[in-house]
Motif scaffolding. Sequence first.
Motif, PDB file in Angstrom:
ATOM      1  N   THR A 199       1.657  -8.003   6.518  1.00  0.00           N
ATOM      2  CA  THR A 199       1.026  -9.155   5.870  1.00  0.00           C
ATOM      3  C   THR A 199       1.080 -10.416   6.767  1.00  0.00           C
ATOM      4  O   THR A 199       1.597 -10.226   7.880  1.00  0.00           O
ATOM      5  N   PHE A 200       0.062 -11.345   6.663  1.00  0.00           N
ATOM      6  CA  PHE A 200      -0.342 -12.433   7.323  1.00  0.00           C
ATOM      7  C   PHE A 200       0.912 -13.274   7.388  1.00  0.00           C
ATOM      8  O   PHE A 200       1.458 -13.749   8.588  1.00  0.00           O
ATOM      9  N   LEU A 201       1.637 -13.420   6.289  1.00  0.00           N
ATOM     10  CA  LEU A 201       2.816 -14.456   6.371  1.00  0.00           C
ATOM     11  C   LEU A 201       4.025 -13.472   5.893  1.00  0.00           C
ATOM     12  O   LEU A 201       3.761 -12.373   4.980  1.00  0.00           O
ATOM     13  N   PRO A 202       5.146 -13.613   6.357  1.00  0.00           N
ATOM     14  CA  PRO A 202       6.330 -12.667   5.793  1.00  0.00           C
ATOM     15  C   PRO A 202       6.421 -12.774   4.285  1.00  0.00           C
ATOM     16  O   PRO A 202       6.216 -13.645   3.370  1.00  0.00           O
ATOM     17  N   LYS A 203       6.741 -11.376   3.905  1.00  0.00           N
ATOM     18  CA  LYS A 203       6.878 -11.109   2.390  1.00  0.00           C
ATOM     19  C   LYS A 203       7.802 -10.056   2.252  1.00  0.00           C
ATOM     20  O   LYS A 203       7.567  -9.236   2.914  1.00  0.00           O
ATOM     21  N   PHE A 204       8.674 -10.203   1.323  1.00  0.00           N
ATOM     22  CA  PHE A 204       9.773  -9.175   1.014  1.00  0.00           C
ATOM     23  C   PHE A 204       9.877  -8.860  -0.459  1.00  0.00           C
ATOM     24  O   PHE A 204       9.691  -9.608  -1.099  1.00  0.00           O
ATOM     25  N   ASP A 205      10.042  -7.652  -0.673  1.00  0.00           N
ATOM     26  CA  ASP A 205      10.589  -7.039  -2.117  1.00  0.00           C
ATOM     27  C   ASP A 205      11.953  -6.985  -1.872  1.00  0.00           C
ATOM     28  O   ASP A 205      12.755  -6.413  -1.398  1.00  0.00           O
ATOM     29  N   VAL A 206      12.376  -7.539  -3.245  1.00  0.00           N
ATOM     30  CA  VAL A 206      13.995  -7.296  -3.414  1.00  0.00           C
ATOM     31  C   VAL A 206      14.106  -6.738  -4.750  1.00  0.00           C
ATOM     32  O   VAL A 206      13.619  -7.045  -5.738  1.00  0.00           O
ATOM     33  N   VAL A 207      15.083  -5.716  -4.671  1.00  0.00           N
ATOM     34  CA  VAL A 207      15.585  -5.109  -5.831  1.00  0.00           C
ATOM     35  C   VAL A 207      17.015  -5.141  -6.131  1.00  0.00           C
ATOM     36  O   VAL A 207      17.810  -4.752  -5.300  1.00  0.00           O
ATOM     37  N   LEU A 208      17.219  -5.944  -7.243  1.00  0.00           N
ATOM     38  CA  LEU A 208      18.784  -5.945  -7.648  1.00  0.00           C
ATOM     39  C   LEU A 208      19.509  -4.679  -8.168  1.00  0.00           C
ATOM     40  O   LEU A 208      18.665  -4.083  -8.666  1.00  0.00           O
ATOM     41  N   ALA A 209      20.787  -4.870  -8.286  1.00  0.00           N
ATOM     42  CA  ALA A 209      21.464  -3.463  -8.542  1.00  0.00           C
ATOM     43  C   ALA A 209      21.017  -3.188 -10.194  1.00  0.00           C
ATOM     44  O   ALA A 209      21.207  -2.403 -10.719  1.00  0.00           O
ATOM     45  N   ASP A 210      20.904  -4.527 -10.939  1.00  0.00           N
ATOM     46  CA  ASP A 210      20.548  -4.158 -12.200  1.00  0.00           C
ATOM     47  C   ASP A 210      18.986  -3.950 -12.532  1.00  0.00           C
ATOM     48  O   ASP A 210      18.844  -4.037 -13.581  1.00  0.00           O
TER      49      ASP A 210
END
Length: 165
Positions: free
Chosen positions: A60-71
């Motif tokens: 990706t051009f700029l930083p990108k993160f996917d976050v998955v919480l426990a719920d």
Amino acid sequence: MKTFQIKQKMWSLGGKFTITDELGIPTYQVEGSFFKIPKTFSITDMQGNLVSRIDKQFMTFLPKFDVVLADGTSFTIKKEFTFFKPRYSIERLGIDVQGDFWDMNFHLTQNGQEVARISQEWLHLTSTYRIEVYDNQYADLVISLVIAIDYVKEMEHHAANSASN
């Protein structure tokens, strides 16, 4: 209100460190992947239960993160293109992250209401953050955000140092 301190270890391979509460009691454990592309982070409580998983998106051009919480809640954090103030957007949560000019302090707002305040402490050899969460239901979310944003800052620092050499 709950207060946390994130203090990373200087020589931690992959990024392994503990997050403490205001009394210095360990609350979360963070472990980053080592030699894995793209980079991932797992955050657990002190009993070993998964709190969240953070995956950096690849190419990706700029930083990108996917976050998955426990719920099961999931969202994406991405850095916005700006010239002066660092700005991050969070897709699928309705929370906004903003920082000051030097990118050393952040606050999170939802519907105009401040949810948390994050400040980086000066005069430390490693990244050290103080996190104030005003509603405890956001604690896991805020910790995950700070880990992702700190990693973005670390990547930018290394890129700037590489470019100047």
